[in-house]
Design a protein around this motif. Structure first.
Motif, PDB file in Angstrom:
ATOM      1  N   TYR A  17       0.835  -1.212   0.000  1.00  0.00           N
ATOM      2  CA  TYR A  17       0.000   0.000   0.000  1.00  0.00           C
ATOM      3  C   TYR A  17       0.870   1.263   0.000  1.00  0.00           C
ATOM      4  CZ  TYR A  17      -4.150  -2.787   1.252  1.00  0.00           C
ATOM      5  OH  TYR A  17      -5.181  -3.685   1.264  1.00  0.00           O
ATOM      6  N   GLU A  18       2.051   1.163   0.662  1.00  0.00           N
ATOM      7  CA  GLU A  18       2.895   2.371   0.726  1.00  0.00           C
ATOM      8  C   GLU A  18       3.292   2.809  -0.690  1.00  0.00           C
ATOM      9  OE1 GLU A  18       5.139   0.311   3.565  1.00  0.00           O
ATOM     10  OE2 GLU A  18       5.022   1.907   5.071  1.00  0.00           O
ATOM     11  N   ALA A  19       3.653   1.793  -1.524  1.00  0.00           N
ATOM     12  CA  ALA A  19       4.016   2.124  -2.915  1.00  0.00           C
ATOM     13  C   ALA A  19       2.793   2.678  -3.647  1.00  0.00           C
ATOM     14  CB  ALA A  19       4.545   0.880  -3.615  1.00  0.00           C
ATOM     15  N   MET A  20       1.627   2.070  -3.377  1.00  0.00           N
ATOM     16  CA  MET A  20       0.395   2.527  -4.030  1.00  0.00           C
ATOM     17  C   MET A  20       0.137   4.005  -3.693  1.00  0.00           C
ATOM     18  SD  MET A  20      -3.469   1.190  -3.249  1.00  0.00           S
ATOM     19  CE  MET A  20      -3.519  -0.374  -4.032  1.00  0.00           C
ATOM     20  N   VAL A  77     -13.809   3.241   7.586  1.00  0.00           N
ATOM     21  CA  VAL A  77     -13.533   1.838   7.930  1.00  0.00           C
ATOM     22  C   VAL A  77     -13.745   1.049   6.644  1.00  0.00           C
ATOM     23  CG1 VAL A  77     -14.262  -0.175   9.254  1.00  0.00           C
ATOM     24  CG2 VAL A  77     -14.227   2.081  10.348  1.00  0.00           C
ATOM     25  N   SER A  78     -12.656   0.507   6.110  1.00  0.00           N
ATOM     26  CA  SER A  78     -12.743  -0.214   4.845  1.00  0.00           C
ATOM     27  C   SER A  78     -12.581  -1.702   5.123  1.00  0.00           C
ATOM     28  CB  SER A  78     -11.635   0.295   3.917  1.00  0.00           C
ATOM     29  OG  SER A  78     -11.739  -0.320   2.666  1.00  0.00           O
ATOM     30  N   SER A  79     -13.662  -2.455   4.892  1.00  0.00           N
ATOM     31  CA  SER A  79     -13.630  -3.884   5.195  1.00  0.00           C
ATOM     32  C   SER A  79     -13.373  -4.677   3.919  1.00  0.00           C
ATOM     33  CB  SER A  79     -14.959  -4.308   5.822  1.00  0.00           C
ATOM     34  OG  SER A  79     -14.913  -5.671   6.164  1.00  0.00           O
ATOM     35  N   GLN A 310      -7.407  -7.250  -2.242  1.00  0.00           N
ATOM     36  CA  GLN A 310      -6.306  -6.605  -1.530  1.00  0.00           C
ATOM     37  C   GLN A 310      -6.126  -5.149  -1.959  1.00  0.00           C
ATOM     38  OE1 GLN A 310      -3.111  -9.210  -2.579  1.00  0.00           O
ATOM     39  NE2 GLN A 310      -3.928 -10.869  -1.349  1.00  0.00           N
ATOM     40  N   ARG A 311      -6.283  -4.887  -3.271  1.00  0.00           N
ATOM     41  CA  ARG A 311      -6.011  -3.534  -3.753  1.00  0.00           C
ATOM     42  C   ARG A 311      -7.096  -2.539  -3.359  1.00  0.00           C
ATOM     43  NH1 ARG A 311      -6.186  -3.193  -9.212  1.00  0.00           N
ATOM     44  NH2 ARG A 311      -6.868  -5.331  -9.418  1.00  0.00           N
ATOM     45  N   ARG A 312      -8.357  -3.000  -3.395  1.00  0.00           N
ATOM     46  CA  ARG A 312      -9.482  -2.060  -3.267  1.00  0.00           C
ATOM     47  C   ARG A 312      -9.461  -1.220  -1.994  1.00  0.00           C
ATOM     48  NH1 ARG A 312     -14.648  -2.959  -5.616  1.00  0.00           N
ATOM     49  NH2 ARG A 312     -14.289  -4.507  -7.207  1.00  0.00           N
ATOM     50  N   PRO A 313      -9.172  -1.814  -0.805  1.00  0.00           N
ATOM     51  CA  PRO A 313      -9.178  -0.959   0.390  1.00  0.00           C
ATOM     52  C   PRO A 313      -8.136   0.159   0.299  1.00  0.00           C
ATOM     53  CG  PRO A 313      -9.257  -3.262   0.985  1.00  0.00           C
ATOM     54  CD  PRO A 313      -8.965  -3.214  -0.480  1.00  0.00           C
ATOM     55  N   GLY A 314      -6.997  -0.107  -0.359  1.00  0.00           N
ATOM     56  CA  GLY A 314      -5.980   0.937  -0.545  1.00  0.00           C
ATOM     57  C   GLY A 314      -6.545   2.066  -1.383  1.00  0.00           C
TER      58      GLY A 314
END
Ligand code: NAD
Length: 345
Positions: A17-20, A77-79, A310-314
């Motif tokens: 996520y940091e790179a994203m 809050v992203s689930s 995995q990507r969507r919450p980011g």
């Protein structure tokens, strides 16, 4: 602007996520603070600390009213995942927190798994596999196969499938079921007639659907209303030859009633991807029943779905950081109170 996102799941071990955030030019600090599954309310509150956004999976980490009420700084809050049971979605009156899920990452997978479970019931695939592997299929045949398994195999064409919850997955199951020649009926009190018509599903009440279906498949969310929706009375309404498929949530069905139904023959078979509790207890009497099939909450799994999940919450964190609404926003009714507190999303 200092904006902090906390990863409560440890999911950032799998996705950077940091790179994203960096590549998007966003100054978002990522705090990796995995919390044990089934953590207490106080553990969750303390793990979130002063974060602005939280990445979690509320099936395992409960976001109760107490938790949500103890997070004055949190905006999102992203689930991860479709189901968001255990997330006490903040309502308009109280909330300044946006809640989001990933609504459609695994629709195809769950629909395919559902058809797999239906076929496992009607074609005896799992039972036959076990018989053959145990060396019981011999040149003279196995009397158990001819006497017990073959009489229970059936042709799908012309059978009636009853879908409870005609949302994304329910509709994806309906279209696949039609290719197999099944007649489709559905119970869903929250959608328009047009949705039933588009899905080619007859709109029935719950009792009538249970009585008429050869196969009942659950695709509604777990809510206060659906918790324990199928108990003894409902299972007794079903045909004695019927199969019950559950890829939604275990607690929609009363498991003690399910055991009685399968043991005493109110219904013929059940195939569940989800149980209550999860994992199913090793001592569960259901595990000893030949007419109960269970998979390990795996219906939504594939590399494609995983990568999307995995990507969507980011991306949701990025949206809120930028002042946009999350795509998977579950509580749009809080927008006004949210804007009063935060000025923009
Ligand atoms: P969705 O929101 O698109 O559809 C749910 C449908 O259920 C809606 O049409 C809604 O109106 C209906 N519904 C709500 N309350 C109902 C009730 N009391 N009776 C009948 N219908 C009712 O959701 P979806 O994407 O189709 O997912 C459905 C469920 O599948 C999720 O809530 C989740 O729990 C489960 N799921 C399981 C897995 C898995 O791995 N096994 C993966 C994804 C989703």
């Amino acid at each position: 602007m200092s904006f902090k996102a906390v990863d409560l799941l440890g999911i950032s071990m799998l996705i950077d996520y940091e790179a994203m955030f960096r590549e998007a030019g966003a100054e978002i600090e990522l705090v990796k603070n995995p919390c044990p599954l089934g953590a207490t309310e106080d553990e969750i509150i303390s793990a979130i600390g002063d974060a602005d956004a939280v990445i979690t999976q509320t099936t395992f980490q409960k976001f109760t009213k107490k938790v949500l009420g103890s997070l004055p700084k949190v905006r999102l809050v992203s689930s991860i995942g479709v189901g968001y049971d255990n997330l006490d979605v903040p309502a308009a009156t109280e909330a300044v927190i946006l809640a989001a899920n990933v609504p459609d990452a695994s629709t195809d997978e769950v629909a395919e798994h559902t058809l797999g479970l239906i076929l496992s019931c009607t074609r005896g695939i799992i039972e036959l596999n076990e018989i053959v592997k145990a060396g019981r299929w011999t040149a003279v045949g196995d009397p158990h196969i001819a006497g017990n398994v073959w009489p229970r195999l059936s042709r799908l064409r012309g059978q009636a499938l009853g879908i409870i919850g005609l949302g994304r997955i329910g509709q994806a199951v309906a279209s696949r079921a039609k290719a197999f020649g099944l007649t489709v009926m559905a119970y869903d009190p929250y959608i328009s007639t047009a949705v039933f018509e588009k899905a080619g599903a007859e709109n029935l009440g719950l009792a009538e659907l249970l009585e008429k279906s050869d196969i009942v498949s659950l695709h509604c969310p777990l809510t206060a209303e659906t918790n324990g929706m199928l108990g003894v009375a409902e299972l007794k309404k079903m045909k004695k030859t019927a199969c019950l498929i559950n890829t939604a949530r275990g607690a929609i069905v009363d498991f003690a009633a399910l055991f009685s139904a399968l043991k005493e023959g109110y219904i013929a078979m059940a195939a569940f991807d989800v149980t209550e509790p999860e994992p199913i207890e090793a001592s569960s009497p259901l595990l000893g029943l030949p007419n109960f099939i269970v998979t390990a909450h795996s219906a939504g799994i594939s590399p494609q779905a995983f990568s999307e999940l995995q990507r969507r919450p980011g991306y949701e964190v990025l949206r809120v950081y930028r002042g946009e609404w999350p795509v998977g926003l579950l509580n749009p009714e809080v927008k006004e109170s949210y804007l009063r507190k935060w000025k923009k999303p």
